[in-house]
Design a protein around this motif. Sequence first.
Motif, PDB file in Angstrom:
ATOM      1  N   ILE A 345       0.854  -1.189   0.000  1.00 54.62           N
ATOM      2  CA  ILE A 345       0.000   0.000   0.000  1.00 54.62           C
ATOM      3  C   ILE A 345       0.891   1.241   0.000  1.00 54.62           C
ATOM      4  O   ILE A 345       1.803   1.358   0.816  1.00 54.62           O
ATOM      5  N   THR A 346       0.593   2.178  -0.913  1.00 52.37           N
ATOM      6  CA  THR A 346       1.520   3.281  -1.176  1.00 52.37           C
ATOM      7  C   THR A 346       0.947   4.667  -0.890  1.00 52.37           C
ATOM      8  O   THR A 346       1.575   5.665  -1.239  1.00 52.37           O
ATOM      9  N   ASP A 347      -0.248   4.770  -0.289  1.00 51.95           N
ATOM     10  CA  ASP A 347      -0.888   6.083  -0.151  1.00 51.95           C
ATOM     11  C   ASP A 347      -0.533   6.813   1.146  1.00 51.95           C
ATOM     12  O   ASP A 347      -1.189   7.785   1.499  1.00 51.95           O
ATOM     13  N   ASN A 348       0.500   6.353   1.848  1.00 49.57           N
ATOM     14  CA  ASN A 348       0.890   6.940   3.140  1.00 49.57           C
ATOM     15  C   ASN A 348      -0.306   6.950   4.087  1.00 49.57           C
ATOM     16  O   ASN A 348      -0.655   7.975   4.681  1.00 49.57           O
ATOM     17  N   THR A 349      -0.933   5.795   4.214  1.00 47.96           N
ATOM     18  CA  THR A 349      -2.084   5.630   5.101  1.00 47.96           C
ATOM     19  C   THR A 349      -1.742   6.132   6.504  1.00 47.96           C
ATOM     20  O   THR A 349      -0.703   5.762   7.052  1.00 47.96           O
ATOM     21  N   PRO A 350      -2.589   6.972   7.103  1.00 48.19           N
ATOM     22  CA  PRO A 350      -2.318   7.407   8.474  1.00 48.19           C
ATOM     23  C   PRO A 350      -2.122   6.219   9.408  1.00 48.19           C
ATOM     24  O   PRO A 350      -2.806   5.201   9.297  1.00 48.19           O
ATOM     25  N   GLU A 351      -1.174   6.353  10.328  1.00 45.52           N
ATOM     26  CA  GLU A 351      -0.800   5.258  11.224  1.00 45.52           C
ATOM     27  C   GLU A 351      -1.999   4.671  11.964  1.00 45.52           C
ATOM     28  O   GLU A 351      -2.088   3.462  12.190  1.00 45.52           O
ATOM     29  N   LYS A 352      -2.959   5.517  12.349  1.00 42.52           N
ATOM     30  CA  LYS A 352      -4.081   5.048  13.167  1.00 42.52           C
ATOM     31  C   LYS A 352      -4.996   4.062  12.431  1.00 42.52           C
ATOM     32  O   LYS A 352      -5.786   3.375  13.064  1.00 42.52           O
ATOM     33  N   TYR A 353      -4.877   3.995  11.104  1.00 45.32           N
ATOM     34  CA  TYR A 353      -5.738   3.085  10.341  1.00 45.32           C
ATOM     35  C   TYR A 353      -5.016   1.811   9.890  1.00 45.32           C
ATOM     36  O   TYR A 353      -5.647   0.884   9.399  1.00 45.32           O
ATOM     37  N   ARG A 354      -3.718   1.763  10.022  1.00 47.86           N
ATOM     38  CA  ARG A 354      -2.955   0.681   9.400  1.00 47.86           C
ATOM     39  C   ARG A 354      -3.257  -0.698   9.993  1.00 47.86           C
ATOM     40  O   ARG A 354      -3.360  -1.684   9.252  1.00 47.86           O
ATOM     41  N   ALA A 355      -3.410  -0.783  11.285  1.00 43.12           N
ATOM     42  CA  ALA A 355      -3.654  -2.087  11.916  1.00 43.12           C
ATOM     43  C   ALA A 355      -4.985  -2.679  11.449  1.00 43.12           C
ATOM     44  O   ALA A 355      -5.062  -3.878  11.138  1.00 43.12           O
ATOM     45  N   SER A 356      -6.030  -1.856  11.374  1.00 46.61           N
ATOM     46  CA  SER A 356      -7.338  -2.366  10.957  1.00 46.61           C
ATOM     47  C   SER A 356      -7.333  -2.772   9.491  1.00 46.61           C
ATOM     48  O   SER A 356      -7.982  -3.754   9.106  1.00 46.61           O
ATOM     49  N   ILE A 357      -6.588  -2.050   8.666  1.00 46.59           N
ATOM     50  CA  ILE A 357      -6.490  -2.415   7.252  1.00 46.59           C
ATOM     51  C   ILE A 357      -5.721  -3.725   7.104  1.00 46.59           C
ATOM     52  O   ILE A 357      -6.131  -4.626   6.367  1.00 46.59           O
ATOM     53  N   ALA A 358      -4.604  -3.841   7.806  1.00 49.37           N
ATOM     54  CA  ALA A 358      -3.805  -5.068   7.735  1.00 49.37           C
ATOM     55  C   ALA A 358      -4.625  -6.282   8.165  1.00 49.37           C
ATOM     56  O   ALA A 358      -4.449  -7.387   7.619  1.00 49.37           O
ATOM     57  N   LYS A 359      -5.529  -6.097   9.113  1.00 48.53           N
ATOM     58  CA  LYS A 359      -6.364  -7.203   9.599  1.00 48.53           C
ATOM     59  C   LYS A 359      -7.278  -7.744   8.498  1.00 48.53           C
ATOM     60  O   LYS A 359      -7.597  -8.927   8.477  1.00 48.53           O
TER      61      LYS A 359
END
Length: 453
Positions: A345-359
């Motif tokens: 993923i290359t959109d510099n996703t804000p850190e607070k959303y990364r764990a839920s997306i990875a799940k």
Amino acid sequence: MAIIKDKNGQTNSINQVRYGCAIGALYSVAAIPGAMPITHCGPGCGDKQFTSIAFYNGFQGGGYSGGAVAPSLNAGENEVVFGGENKLRGLIKSTLKIMDADLFVVLNGCIGELVGDDVGSVVGEFQKDDIPIVYAETGGFKGNNYIGHELVVKAIIDQYVDKFAEDKDKEKGLVNVWSLLPFQDTFWRGDLVEIKRILEGVGLKVNILFGSGSGGVEEWKTIPKAQFNLVLSPWLGLDIAKHLKKKYDQEFLHIPVVPIGAKETTRFIREVVEFAGIDNTKAEEFIKKEEKEYYYYLEHFADFYAEYWWGLPAKYAVVGDSAYNLALNKFLVNQLGLIPGRQIITDNTPEKYRASIAKEYETLSDDVSTTVDFVEDGYIVNKLLKETDFGHKPPIIFGTTWERDTAKELKGHIVEVGFPASYEVVISRSYIGYRGALSLLEKIYTTAISASA
């Protein structure tokens, strides 16, 4: 080349940039029919956003208010030293005389923010005269154009839409849709049209807000009347929906997976209909009709898929923004039975959303899971791809123009699905929903067999 900070606050340069800066949100404005961006920035800023986001990205074009049309302050040495408020005031006056628009949006760039220009005060002078104009602080150091998009949307809501929010009654079945980022997402125009078609097909009234399917500025005025907000993306739009929840007490539904293909689209429809609390009879009839057509085509496609002698790709990688990355993975695994290789993923996703997306990647299917990397630097992206074991068959890489050379080195196939896409001409193509999935299948396997010839 761009400069970013890692989680430890260290500054690092990156190459092969995959997004614009915050002022690139001028294309969020340009995507609203009847809206006109005015940029308070240097002469190169607007041009660079156009050539990257709207030109070498499917050659989408600037349209009525983008490209070379958007008025710009073209700040120079004088404005850096003495400030640009007077020049901005003159630019706005000239724009109002020459340009025909229903709403004007001033975007303040790096120079204006750094020298302390009071853009809000200048714009306020015109707002007092009931001129439809707003401003947003979108200096590049605020973040990329995803962040700029949310800043601009909130500015329009707070400074303009709010004037039309006196009627507190909500309209049952009216939904505001917050989804793909206009122009940044190469296929946004066709995708938003398909989202609207699907939602209207099941009995909802839709504020799609951007693109040809939008009613323009008049549609934006009805945002406060919506029964609920639909956030259809892993993270983009969530802050907007939360803002509207506080402002107008509107509930919101967050569906992180943009649907591609029958399975995900049918699941999406049923979840939305249940949340909206409307009768599902029309929705089930719509699903039945759409699935019948979809699987008719798939039945005939199956002969090719099962019998093609030259062999087809079995493993894949997806490189791109979080919305398309997750959507493609769900489709490729569940509809085609392909094996995930590498997901970036290359959109510099804000850190607070990364764990839920990875799940989400842990449950792509009942028996398929994978991991995802959050990477922006093109050198690292291509290094990861080269280190991936794709097996004995050529892989298929869903990525951008930046991955073309690596795909050749891996003797694989490349399907450009995101910014920059400079080997695709995109007018109204969609890859989502029932219909878009069929177009995606055509693209994938035309690419595969053409490369084999």
